[in-house]
Design a protein around this motif. Structure first.
Motif, PDB file in Angstrom:
ATOM      1  N   ASP A  20       1.789  -4.714 -12.862  1.00 29.29           N
ATOM      2  CA  ASP A  20       2.772  -5.953 -12.579  1.00 29.29           C
ATOM      3  C   ASP A  20       3.240  -5.815 -10.971  1.00 29.29           C
ATOM      4  N   MET A  21       2.696  -6.500 -10.241  1.00 30.77           N
ATOM      5  CA  MET A  21       3.161  -6.451  -8.867  1.00 30.77           C
ATOM      6  C   MET A  21       4.682  -6.953  -8.751  1.00 30.77           C
ATOM      7  N   ARG A  22       4.932  -8.034  -9.395  1.00 32.41           N
ATOM      8  CA  ARG A  22       6.299  -8.561  -9.600  1.00 32.41           C
ATOM      9  C   ARG A  22       7.516  -7.138  -9.702  1.00 32.41           C
ATOM     10  N   ALA A  23       6.883  -6.493 -11.000  1.00 33.42           N
ATOM     11  CA  ALA A  23       7.904  -5.274 -11.144  1.00 33.42           C
ATOM     12  C   ALA A  23       7.914  -4.299 -10.109  1.00 33.42           C
ATOM     13  N   LEU A  24       6.712  -3.945  -9.563  1.00 34.08           N
ATOM     14  CA  LEU A  24       6.927  -3.164  -8.239  1.00 34.08           C
ATOM     15  C   LEU A  24       7.450  -3.451  -7.228  1.00 34.08           C
ATOM     16  N   SER A  25       7.574  -4.747  -6.882  1.00 37.83           N
ATOM     17  CA  SER A  25       8.321  -5.272  -5.817  1.00 37.83           C
ATOM     18  C   SER A  25      10.052  -5.582  -5.880  1.00 37.83           C
ATOM     19  N   GLU A  26      10.411  -5.020  -7.592  1.00 41.80           N
ATOM     20  CA  GLU A  26      11.750  -5.055  -7.642  1.00 41.80           C
ATOM     21  C   GLU A  26      12.203  -3.347  -7.168  1.00 41.80           C
ATOM     22  N   PHE A  30      -6.035  -3.936  -6.261  1.00 42.48           N
ATOM     23  CA  PHE A  30      -6.102  -2.563  -6.680  1.00 42.48           C
ATOM     24  C   PHE A  30      -5.253  -2.481  -8.223  1.00 42.48           C
ATOM     25  N   LEU A  31      -4.022  -3.095  -7.938  1.00 46.84           N
ATOM     26  CA  LEU A  31      -3.154  -2.878  -9.192  1.00 46.84           C
ATOM     27  C   LEU A  31      -4.072  -3.794 -10.579  1.00 46.84           C
ATOM     28  N   GLY A  67      -3.078  -5.988   3.579  1.00 44.67           N
ATOM     29  CA  GLY A  67      -2.536  -4.678   2.688  1.00 44.67           C
ATOM     30  C   GLY A  67      -2.105  -5.219   1.094  1.00 44.67           C
ATOM     31  N   LEU A  68      -1.404  -5.964   1.570  1.00 46.32           N
ATOM     32  CA  LEU A  68      -0.624  -6.702   0.103  1.00 46.32           C
ATOM     33  C   LEU A  68      -1.629  -7.127  -0.585  1.00 46.32           C
TER      34      LEU A  68
END
Length: 212
Positions: free
Chosen positions: A123-129, A29-30, A22-23
């Motif tokens: 930005d997956m990194r920003a979402l992870s924050e 998807f993003l 899913g990740l």
């Protein structure tokens, strides 16, 4: 021969596991889906009260659209008409029956909400924050991930996101009050030609406008 078969099976399982994640679906998807539109059905289930044998639930349906970054539109048509629009600056909620509009600053209310998982930037990194993200086991033909807000002060407890062949299919939302909301998407269309004007909202004449 047996060693070769085992090696082939191990490779196949590794390849499947790498795909069935899913990740990875969220990341794709993003990255690849800039806009979309779909129908949706939402079932909200409240925790059972004392003396109740069955949990209470409400079902609604309508249309959904989004355009990156940070623009989306929910149009509820059944059982009551209601419109929720995010234009990138303001989140508008229009209750047709009450002829009432509530306007809030989008940045203050959408940081760690399910909408941020769908319509934010790429930005997956920003979402992870903002969220703790982890893959969840495949179920019901879907690949799942679970997102938990890092800020524990809000009502949102967790969001489970289900993808079918890389396409967003289900959102399962749980809050701190024990309420569960499940949105199921249908007729999904990726990268449709939507313009920013579609997500502008003007309060109807005579409507009460509330700005908390």
């Amino acid at each position: 021969m047996i060693k070769k078969l085992l090696t082939t099976a191990a490779f196949a399982l590794t390849t499947f596991a790498a795909h069935a994640d899913g990740l990875k679906d969220l990341e794709q998807f993003l990255r690849d889906v800039n806009s979309a539109q779909a129908s949706f059905t939402q079932v909200v289930t409240s925790p059972k009260r004392t003396g109740e044998t069955v949990a209470r639930s409400k079902t609604s349906s309508g249309r959904f659209e989004f355009l990156r970054p940070n623009r989306f539109r929910f149009e509820y048509t059944k059982p009551f008409e209601q419109t929720i629009v995010a234009d990138g600056q303001t989140l508008w909620l229009y209750d047709v029956d009450l002829n009432q509009v509530t306007a809030r600053k989008q940045q203050e209310v959408l940081g760690s909400t399910p909408a941020a998982l769908i319509a934010a930037g790429t930005d997956m990194r920003a979402l992870s924050e903002v969220f703790e993200l982890q893959a969840a086991p495949a179920q019901d033909g879907l690949e799942w991930l679970e997102a938990r807000p890092r800020n524990k002060d809000g009502q949102l407890q967790s969001v489970r996101v289900g993808f079918r062949q890389g396409q967003l299919a289900v959102l399962e939302i749980a809050d701190s009050l024990g309420q569960r909301s499940v949105l199921t998407f249908g007729q999904w269309q990726d990268n449709v030609a939507l313009k920013a004007e579609r997500f502008r909202f003007t309060p109807p004449a005579g409507a009460d406008v509330i700005r908390p």
